[in-house]
Enzyme design. Sequence first.
Site: not given
Length: 141
Positions: A32-34, A29
């Site tokens: 994935g955020d980046s 996560a």
Amino acid sequence: MADNTDFLPYAGVTISVKQAREMNPLVLAYIGDSVQMLYVRTRTAVGSGSKAGVLHKAVSQEVKAHSQAVAAENILPLLTVEEEGIYRRAKNSHTNNIAKNATSSDYRKASGYEALIGYLYITGQRERLAELISKAAQNNG
């Protein structure tokens, strides 16, 4: 400390599906955020004549936990069994983080969505990643 050339190979690094499955889902996560931020910023900025502040406000609306939770709900029917497993593992992971301006439910769904994005990115599934982010954006409009 390593010089910048040590970092360059990691920009496009991929790992095996097996290695990715063994990673902590909240680390996926984190990645994935980046990745989502980069996709959304690029899509928003390309062709826009807006200034950075205006772009930031638009992007912030799309990458906040509530919007990611809605995106997750919208793409869930499109996920493979493997992808759904990654999503659920992250969604159900215990975290000490407290959601800022989001419900606990939205925060957990957003974590699942981010983990799925991180998983697809780190395993080199760029076409599938682009497809799901695009579908999420269309349905989240």
